[in-house]
Scaffold this motif. Structure first.
Motif, PDB file in Angstrom:
ATOM      1  N   ASN A  10      -3.087  -6.342   6.327  1.00 35.14           N
ATOM      2  CA  ASN A  10      -2.362  -5.745   5.195  1.00 35.14           C
ATOM      3  C   ASN A  10      -0.860  -6.051   5.278  1.00 35.14           C
ATOM      4  O   ASN A  10      -0.217  -6.352   4.264  1.00 35.14           O
ATOM      5  CB  ASN A  10      -2.594  -4.231   5.172  1.00 35.14           C
ATOM      6  CG  ASN A  10      -4.018  -3.874   4.825  1.00 35.14           C
ATOM      7  OD1 ASN A  10      -4.750  -4.669   4.202  1.00 35.14           O
ATOM      8  ND2 ASN A  10      -4.450  -2.670   5.220  1.00 35.14           N
ATOM      9  N   GLU A  11      -0.320  -5.953   6.457  1.00 38.38           N
ATOM     10  CA  GLU A  11       1.116  -6.238   6.593  1.00 38.38           C
ATOM     11  C   GLU A  11       1.396  -7.711   6.322  1.00 38.38           C
ATOM     12  O   GLU A  11       2.409  -8.052   5.684  1.00 38.38           O
ATOM     13  CB  GLU A  11       1.627  -5.853   7.988  1.00 38.38           C
ATOM     14  CG  GLU A  11       3.153  -6.033   8.112  1.00 38.38           C
ATOM     15  CD  GLU A  11       3.713  -5.611   9.458  1.00 38.38           C
ATOM     16  OE1 GLU A  11       4.841  -5.084   9.484  1.00 38.38           O
ATOM     17  OE2 GLU A  11       3.025  -5.813  10.482  1.00 38.38           O
ATOM     18  N   GLU A  13      -0.139  -9.697   4.283  1.00 38.32           N
ATOM     19  CA  GLU A  13      -0.149  -9.914   2.839  1.00 38.32           C
ATOM     20  C   GLU A  13       1.157  -9.444   2.214  1.00 38.32           C
ATOM     21  O   GLU A  13       1.716 -10.107   1.319  1.00 38.32           O
ATOM     22  CB  GLU A  13      -1.337  -9.180   2.212  1.00 38.32           C
ATOM     23  CG  GLU A  13      -2.690  -9.774   2.579  1.00 38.32           C
ATOM     24  CD  GLU A  13      -3.849  -8.979   2.000  1.00 38.32           C
ATOM     25  OE1 GLU A  13      -3.573  -7.967   1.292  1.00 38.32           O
ATOM     26  OE2 GLU A  13      -5.016  -9.339   2.235  1.00 38.32           O
ATOM     27  N   ALA A  14       1.660  -8.309   2.665  1.00 41.77           N
ATOM     28  CA  ALA A  14       2.919  -7.781   2.127  1.00 41.77           C
ATOM     29  C   ALA A  14       4.087  -8.702   2.480  1.00 41.77           C
ATOM     30  O   ALA A  14       4.957  -8.986   1.636  1.00 41.77           O
ATOM     31  CB  ALA A  14       3.155  -6.377   2.663  1.00 41.77           C
ATOM     32  N   GLN A  16       4.032 -11.933   3.099  1.00 39.53           N
ATOM     33  CA  GLN A  16       3.952 -13.179   2.340  1.00 39.53           C
ATOM     34  C   GLN A  16       4.414 -12.975   0.901  1.00 39.53           C
ATOM     35  O   GLN A  16       4.944 -13.895   0.276  1.00 39.53           O
ATOM     36  CB  GLN A  16       2.511 -13.709   2.365  1.00 39.53           C
ATOM     37  CG  GLN A  16       2.117 -14.293   3.712  1.00 39.53           C
ATOM     38  CD  GLN A  16       0.660 -14.716   3.750  1.00 39.53           C
ATOM     39  OE1 GLN A  16      -0.246 -13.919   3.437  1.00 39.53           O
ATOM     40  NE2 GLN A  16       0.410 -15.966   4.127  1.00 39.53           N
ATOM     41  N   SER A  17       4.236 -11.765   0.395  1.00 43.34           N
ATOM     42  CA  SER A  17       4.696 -11.464  -0.956  1.00 43.34           C
ATOM     43  C   SER A  17       6.220 -11.271  -0.993  1.00 43.34           C
ATOM     44  O   SER A  17       6.883 -11.693  -1.942  1.00 43.34           O
ATOM     45  CB  SER A  17       3.993 -10.203  -1.470  1.00 43.34           C
ATOM     46  OG  SER A  17       4.491  -9.838  -2.744  1.00 43.34           O
ATOM     47  N   ILE A  18       6.764 -10.643   0.049  1.00 43.86           N
ATOM     48  CA  ILE A  18       8.209 -10.368   0.087  1.00 43.86           C
ATOM     49  C   ILE A  18       9.004 -11.621   0.456  1.00 43.86           C
ATOM     50  O   ILE A  18      10.067 -11.883  -0.103  1.00 43.86           O
ATOM     51  CB  ILE A  18       8.503  -9.240   1.094  1.00 43.86           C
ATOM     52  CG1 ILE A  18       7.809  -7.948   0.664  1.00 43.86           C
ATOM     53  CG2 ILE A  18      10.009  -9.018   1.229  1.00 43.86           C
ATOM     54  CD1 ILE A  18       7.868  -6.847   1.709  1.00 43.86           C
ATOM     55  N   TYR A  19       8.482 -12.410   1.396  1.00 41.36           N
ATOM     56  CA  TYR A  19       9.210 -13.588   1.900  1.00 41.36           C
ATOM     57  C   TYR A  19       8.382 -14.862   1.681  1.00 41.36           C
ATOM     58  O   TYR A  19       7.955 -15.517   2.644  1.00 41.36           O
ATOM     59  CB  TYR A  19       9.507 -13.426   3.396  1.00 41.36           C
ATOM     60  CG  TYR A  19      10.226 -12.151   3.769  1.00 41.36           C
ATOM     61  CD1 TYR A  19      11.562 -11.963   3.441  1.00 41.36           C
ATOM     62  CD2 TYR A  19       9.553 -11.137   4.460  1.00 41.36           C
ATOM     63  CE1 TYR A  19      12.219 -10.793   3.796  1.00 41.36           C
ATOM     64  CE2 TYR A  19      10.206  -9.977   4.825  1.00 41.36           C
ATOM     65  CZ  TYR A  19      11.542  -9.798   4.487  1.00 41.36           C
ATOM     66  OH  TYR A  19      12.186  -8.637   4.833  1.00 41.36           O
ATOM     67  N   PRO A  20       8.144 -15.226   0.445  1.00 34.13           N
ATOM     68  CA  PRO A  20       7.276 -16.392   0.200  1.00 34.13           C
ATOM     69  C   PRO A  20       7.860 -17.702   0.735  1.00 34.13           C
ATOM     70  O   PRO A  20       7.106 -18.592   1.146  1.00 34.13           O
ATOM     71  CB  PRO A  20       7.143 -16.420  -1.323  1.00 34.13           C
ATOM     72  CG  PRO A  20       8.365 -15.714  -1.822  1.00 34.13           C
ATOM     73  CD  PRO A  20       8.660 -14.653  -0.805  1.00 34.13           C
ATOM     74  N   ASP A  21       9.195 -17.822   0.706  1.00 34.05           N
ATOM     75  CA  ASP A  21       9.834 -19.071   1.151  1.00 34.05           C
ATOM     76  C   ASP A  21      10.285 -19.020   2.609  1.00 34.05           C
ATOM     77  O   ASP A  21      10.560 -20.066   3.203  1.00 34.05           O
ATOM     78  CB  ASP A  21      11.051 -19.383   0.273  1.00 34.05           C
ATOM     79  CG  ASP A  21      10.671 -19.580  -1.183  1.00 34.05           C
ATOM     80  OD1 ASP A  21       9.577 -20.122  -1.437  1.00 34.05           O
ATOM     81  OD2 ASP A  21      11.472 -19.184  -2.061  1.00 34.05           O
TER      82      ASP A  21
END
Length: 243
Positions: A10-11, A13-14, A16-21
């Protein structure tokens, strides 16, 4: 019983959403391992000290009840002492947040920490530059002022100067004496054998001294100066004689 694997997924996934680059997945088994690039939000304000870091996180079996493994993959514009200080700070943040997902909290704290470090580095550079300028100005001022002269320093200098001049005059005098060619008079007085050289010469010839009269036979053929002949023929001289 806590499902650590589920919490870790779960963390991830979060994150990767917050720091995609900024995030890079390195491994998923046996535990997630990933890199996160961390930069301060105001890095453009400190172009000469743009610090940043790439942190490698690896979950452990009991994360988040146990801290993840954390190490620097790379850093920018940080020396060894700054890296050590920052890593100690990261570990302290992990200890403070045990029992909950902590990566986002750690990254946010590191961003603020980097900003503080850059501000301090900029201040240190400014202070060093000011000190350098002051030192240069002081050196320039002393160069123009020279050494301040006191009565004591002047007397010490004069004694040294007089001694050097006296030694120089002495050496020059010795050099002049050594290089001077003696005159005939000086040779005469230096060589005591010359005092009675004429006497010894006469004694060696006996009571009489032979003279070569032939040396004086042709004196009449000598060309005498006109002035000398005029003196001999001057009629005034004859008149005076008649008188």
């Amino acid at each position: 019983m806590t499902d650590y694997k589920e919490e870790q997924r779960n963390e991830m996934e979060a994150l990767q959403s917050i720091y995609p680059d900024e995030i890079e997945i390195v491994a998923e088994e046996p535990y997630h391992s990933f890199k996160l690039q961390v930069q301060p939000q105001n890095a453009e304000d400190f172009p000469d000290h743009a610090m940043s870091a790439v942190i490698l996180f690896t979950y452990t079996e009991n994360y988040p009840d146990a801290a993840p493994i954390m190490e620097f993959d790379s850093t920018e514009d940080m020396d060894d002492s700054q890296q050590d200080s920052l890593m100690e700070f990261i570990k302290s943040q992990a200890e403070e947040n045990l029992g909950m997902a902590m990566i986002f909290t750690i990254i946010s704290a590191v961003q603020e920490r980097l900003t503080t470090m850059m501000e301090q580095a900029a201040k240190d550079q400014e202070t060093a530059e000011e000190r350098r300028k002051v030192a240069e100005e002081e050196a320039e001022r002393k160069r123009f002022e020279g050494t301040r002269v006191t009565v004591e320093s002047f007397m010490a200098w004069k004694l040294k100067f007089d001694a050097e001049m006296a030694e120089l005059r002495r050496l020059r005098g010795l050099s002049d004496i050594a290089n001077k060619k003696p005159t005939g008079r000086e040779l005469f007085f230096l060589d005591s054998t010359m005092n009675d050289s004429d006497v010894k010469f006469l004694q060696s010839e006996g009571d009489t001294l032979e003279v070569d009269e032939s040396l004086f036979e042709n004196l009449g053929d000598l060309e005498l100066d006109d002035d000398f002949e005029d003196v001999e023929d001057d009629p005034d001289d004859d008149d005076e004689d008649d008188d």
